[in-house]
Design a protein around this motif. Sequence first.
Motif, PDB file in Angstrom:
ATOM      1  N   TRP A 173     -46.480 -31.796 -20.960  1.00 40.94           N
ATOM      2  CA  TRP A 173     -47.129 -32.508 -19.859  1.00 40.94           C
ATOM      3  C   TRP A 173     -48.062 -33.601 -20.368  1.00 40.94           C
ATOM      4  N   MET A 174     -48.826 -33.287 -21.404  1.00 41.34           N
ATOM      5  CA  MET A 174     -49.856 -34.205 -21.889  1.00 41.34           C
ATOM      6  C   MET A 174     -49.297 -35.340 -22.745  1.00 41.34           C
ATOM      7  N   VAL A 175     -48.226 -35.063 -23.509  1.00 39.26           N
ATOM      8  CA  VAL A 175     -47.781 -35.980 -24.556  1.00 39.26           C
ATOM      9  C   VAL A 175     -46.630 -36.886 -24.126  1.00 39.26           C
ATOM     10  N   ARG A 176     -45.631 -36.340 -23.454  1.00 37.09           N
ATOM     11  CA  ARG A 176     -44.472 -37.168 -23.084  1.00 37.09           C
ATOM     12  C   ARG A 176     -44.884 -38.287 -22.141  1.00 37.09           C
ATOM     13  N   ASP A 177     -44.164 -39.405 -22.200  1.00 37.06           N
ATOM     14  CA  ASP A 177     -44.579 -40.595 -21.446  1.00 37.06           C
ATOM     15  C   ASP A 177     -44.486 -40.389 -19.931  1.00 37.06           C
ATOM     16  N   ASN A 178     -45.127 -41.295 -19.216  1.00 37.67           N
ATOM     17  CA  ASN A 178     -45.220 -41.227 -17.755  1.00 37.67           C
ATOM     18  C   ASN A 178     -44.203 -42.153 -17.074  1.00 37.67           C
ATOM     19  N   LEU A 179     -43.164 -42.560 -17.798  1.00 36.39           N
ATOM     20  CA  LEU A 179     -42.242 -43.567 -17.273  1.00 36.39           C
ATOM     21  C   LEU A 179     -41.547 -43.133 -15.989  1.00 36.39           C
ATOM     22  N   THR A 180     -41.361 -41.818 -15.814  1.00 41.17           N
ATOM     23  CA  THR A 180     -40.696 -41.338 -14.591  1.00 41.17           C
ATOM     24  C   THR A 180     -41.688 -40.724 -13.601  1.00 41.17           C
TER      25      THR A 180
END
Length: 254
Positions: A173-180
């Motif tokens: 939740w914290m690390v992966r990007d927010n692109l979606t």
Amino acid sequence: MNKTELKEFLDAKVVQYNNPKFLESDPLQIPHLFTKKEDVEISAFLTATIAWGNRKSIINNAQSLMQLLDNAPYDFVLKHTKNDLESFNGFVHRTFNAEDLKYFIKSLRNIYESHGGLEQVFASHGETRSMQNAISLFKKTFFEIPHPTRTTKHVSDPNKGSAAKRINMFLRWMVRDNLTGVDFGLWKKIQPSQLSCPLDVHSGNVARKLGLLKRKQNDAKALAELDTNLRLLDPNDPVKYDFALFGLGVFEKF
């Protein structure tokens, strides 16, 4: 199916489930109520901590938890008094009770005041290809102040054989990007390539059916095996396949 076909199949499932509609029935909707970095990470950590059992129950109890924190988690963590913690009496989610919650709030204050916050604690121990040792060391830091013995069971330790599903999920939740618009991409000191798939009964069963996992127990050794195989599919972002494995298991009964 061969490796190319498997990758194409799973990549399509990632696209299918890694979108905001996923949040409608997922506990990850709770940290999306906030915008301030510390509010997001504290609400996410507490929500992930109680993320086992019925998903509707998890969401309802996480919402109750945020109300107990005056819907301002970081402010509450830093400024709470002993009397403020009495409002937790009666809170319970399965085996996580008010005593556990009171300690979690005290420990989080220690982490922000003495260690630079949650991101810093995890990032300072992260290794190139894995966060599992960092999770183990995080647990030591989390329980470095006086604590109830019973509460230690609510933070997993990969070095003692745990797959640490909930903390690996929190890190995703914290690390992966927010692109979606699903994960947050808030933490920049840890790379997606270091993450591990949250391994539970659903993702484990699907992984076995797809030949990504042979070990029968969902433990640290199984996680290492799954990590290896997911990194062959995408070394830069292996944990994106959590959406595929979880979606296939929970929504499609694969």
